[in-house]
Design a protein around this motif. Structure first.
Motif, short mmCIF file in Angstrom:
data_model
loop_
_atom_site.label_atom_id
_atom_site.label_comp_id
_atom_site.label_asym_id
_atom_site.label_seq_id
_atom_site.Cartn_x
_atom_site.Cartn_y
_atom_site.Cartn_z
N ASP A 83 0.84 -1.20 0.00
CA ASP A 83 0.00 0.00 0.00
C ASP A 83 0.88 1.26 0.00
N ILE A 84 1.90 1.27 -0.86
CA ILE A 84 2.89 2.35 -0.85
C ILE A 84 2.28 3.71 -1.19
N ALA A 85 1.29 3.76 -2.06
CA ALA A 85 0.67 5.05 -2.43
C ALA A 85 0.03 5.70 -1.20
N ASN A 86 -0.72 4.93 -0.44
CA ASN A 86 -1.35 5.48 0.76
C ASN A 86 -0.33 5.73 1.87
N MET A 87 0.75 4.96 1.89
CA MET A 87 1.80 5.22 2.87
C MET A 87 2.45 6.58 2.59
N ARG A 88 2.69 6.89 1.33
CA ARG A 88 3.26 8.19 0.97
C ARG A 88 2.31 9.33 1.34
N LYS A 89 1.01 9.13 1.11
CA LYS A 89 0.03 10.15 1.51
C LYS A 89 0.04 10.34 3.02
N MET A 90 0.14 9.24 3.75
CA MET A 90 0.18 9.32 5.21
C MET A 90 1.40 10.09 5.67
N ILE A 91 2.54 9.84 5.05
CA ILE A 91 3.76 10.56 5.42
C ILE A 91 3.58 12.05 5.18
N ARG A 92 2.96 12.42 4.06
CA ARG A 92 2.72 13.85 3.77
C ARG A 92 1.75 14.46 4.77
N LEU A 93 0.83 13.67 5.30
CA LEU A 93 -0.20 14.19 6.20
C LEU A 93 0.20 14.12 7.67
N MET A 94 1.32 13.53 8.00
CA MET A 94 1.69 13.36 9.41
C MET A 94 1.91 14.70 10.13
N ASP A 95 2.29 15.74 9.42
CA ASP A 95 2.52 17.04 10.06
C ASP A 95 1.25 17.86 10.21
N TYR A 96 0.14 17.37 9.69
CA TYR A 96 -1.13 18.08 9.78
C TYR A 96 -1.60 18.12 11.23
N LYS A 97 -1.95 19.29 11.70
CA LYS A 97 -2.51 19.46 13.04
C LYS A 97 -4.00 19.73 12.89
N GLY A 98 -4.82 18.95 13.52
CA GLY A 98 -6.27 19.04 13.35
C GLY A 98 -6.96 20.07 14.19
N ARG A 99 -6.25 20.89 14.94
CA ARG A 99 -6.89 21.84 15.85
C ARG A 99 -7.63 22.96 15.13
N ALA A 100 -6.97 23.60 14.19
CA ALA A 100 -7.60 24.76 13.54
C ALA A 100 -7.35 24.73 12.03
N PRO A 101 -7.91 23.75 11.34
CA PRO A 101 -7.67 23.68 9.90
C PRO A 101 -8.46 24.76 9.16
N THR A 102 -7.94 25.15 8.04
CA THR A 102 -8.67 26.10 7.20
C THR A 102 -9.38 25.31 6.11
N HIS A 103 -10.31 25.97 5.42
CA HIS A 103 -11.01 25.30 4.32
C HIS A 103 -10.02 24.89 3.23
N ALA A 104 -9.01 25.74 2.98
CA ALA A 104 -8.01 25.42 1.96
C ALA A 104 -7.23 24.16 2.32
N GLN A 105 -6.88 24.00 3.61
CA GLN A 105 -6.18 22.79 4.03
C GLN A 105 -7.03 21.54 3.83
N ILE A 106 -8.30 21.63 4.20
CA ILE A 106 -9.21 20.50 4.03
C ILE A 106 -9.36 20.17 2.55
N GLU A 107 -9.49 21.17 1.70
CA GLU A 107 -9.58 20.94 0.25
C GLU A 107 -8.33 20.26 -0.28
N ASP A 108 -7.15 20.70 0.18
CA ASP A 108 -5.89 20.08 -0.26
C ASP A 108 -5.83 18.62 0.15
N ILE A 109 -6.28 18.33 1.36
CA ILE A 109 -6.26 16.94 1.85
C ILE A 109 -7.22 16.09 1.03
N ILE A 110 -8.41 16.60 0.75
CA ILE A 110 -9.38 15.85 -0.05
C ILE A 110 -8.83 15.59 -1.45
N ARG A 111 -8.20 16.61 -2.05
CA ARG A 111 -7.58 16.44 -3.38
C ARG A 111 -6.49 15.38 -3.34
N MET A 112 -5.66 15.42 -2.29
CA MET A 112 -4.58 14.44 -2.16
C MET A 112 -5.15 13.02 -2.04
#
Length: 118
Positions: A83-112
């Motif tokens: 599952d290397i594709a999803n592992m790479r996505k997880m690595i990119r998302l590990m620095d995401y902090k869920g406390r105060a996301p913006t709409h742009a951040q959520i859109e970027d995550i959904i696109r990813m």
């Protein structure tokens, strides 16, 4: 055969990385990002025991520190992770902090998440 090599191969084959965005009306922005890793599809006592020696004591991981630990364990065999594709996505998302996301951040995550779902 080296015992670590055997279990690393098993883990690389069975491990699944899952990222999702959920509607959450009680949050400030209305969405939350969920990260989880399924170490194996079934309960595998031998694999679980080997992982416990590496500091991972659960079959379903949601804690970011445990997910990072598992990614470090898989680093030597990352080219063999099923599952290397999803592992790479997880690595990119590990620095995401869920406390105060913006709409742009959520859109970027959904696109990813959607970029390779075709």
């Amino acid at each position: 055969m080296d015992e670590d090599a055997f279990f690393l191969g098993w883990l690389a084959r069975d491990c699944r990385f899952q990222i999702s965005v959920h509607f959450a009306p009680n949050t400030r922005i209305g969405y939350r990002v969920a990260r989880r890793v399924l170490v194996s599809r079934k309960d595998e006592p031998a694999l679980n025991m080997w992982l416990s020696t590496k500091g991972v004591n659960a079959r379903i991981l949601k804690d970011p520190d445990l997910i990072r630990q598992l990614i470090r364990i898989l680093a030597p065999v990352k080219e063999h992770v099923a599952d290397i594709a999803n592992m790479r996505k997880m690595i990119r998302l590990m620095d995401y902090k869920g406390r105060a996301p913006t709409h742009a951040q959520i859109e970027d995550i959904i696109r990813m998440i959607d970029e390779s779902a075709d």
